[in-house]
Design an enzyme around this catalytic site. Sequence first.
Site, PDB file in Angstrom:
ATOM      1  N   GLY A  20       0.767  -1.235   0.000  1.00 65.76           N
ATOM      2  CA  GLY A  20       0.000   0.000   0.000  1.00 65.76           C
ATOM      3  C   GLY A  20       0.798   1.284   0.000  1.00 65.76           C
ATOM      4  O   GLY A  20       0.356   2.278   0.557  1.00 65.76           O
ATOM      5  N   ILE A  37      -1.001 -10.149  -6.284  1.00 70.63           N
ATOM      6  CA  ILE A  37      -1.131 -11.604  -6.155  1.00 70.63           C
ATOM      7  C   ILE A  37      -0.502 -12.141  -4.877  1.00 70.63           C
ATOM      8  O   ILE A  37      -0.656 -13.311  -4.555  1.00 70.63           O
ATOM      9  CB  ILE A  37      -0.533 -12.343  -7.377  1.00 70.63           C
ATOM     10  N   CYS A  80       7.983  -6.282  -7.531  1.00 68.19           N
ATOM     11  CA  CYS A  80       9.322  -6.308  -6.952  1.00 68.19           C
ATOM     12  C   CYS A  80       9.884  -7.720  -6.839  1.00 68.19           C
ATOM     13  O   CYS A  80      10.957  -7.908  -6.304  1.00 68.19           O
ATOM     14  CB  CYS A  80       9.320  -5.626  -5.585  1.00 68.19           C
TER      15      CYS A  80
END
Length: 83
Positions: A20, A37, A80
């Site tokens: 977030g 995911i 990432c």
Amino acid sequence: MLPSAGGPGWRVVEFFAGIGGLACAWPEAEIRAAIDINQKAASVYRRNLKHRFLVREIESLVDDEIEQWNANFWWLSPPCQPF
């Protein structure tokens, strides 16, 4: 006409939402949906933020679903995970 930069009126869909970062950095934005995911990221996001968080691949989203969010800003953070 779009809202002024940084001000209220931005309706955001946060793709690759992670934990977030965008929602925390831009509290004036109305997050319509956050998508990622990663289950652990979802757990952290949901613990800290109240926005709708979907655990799914963005390829599974359909046009009607995206249109219902009525977003005027789409944010796509690069994943990432190392590929």
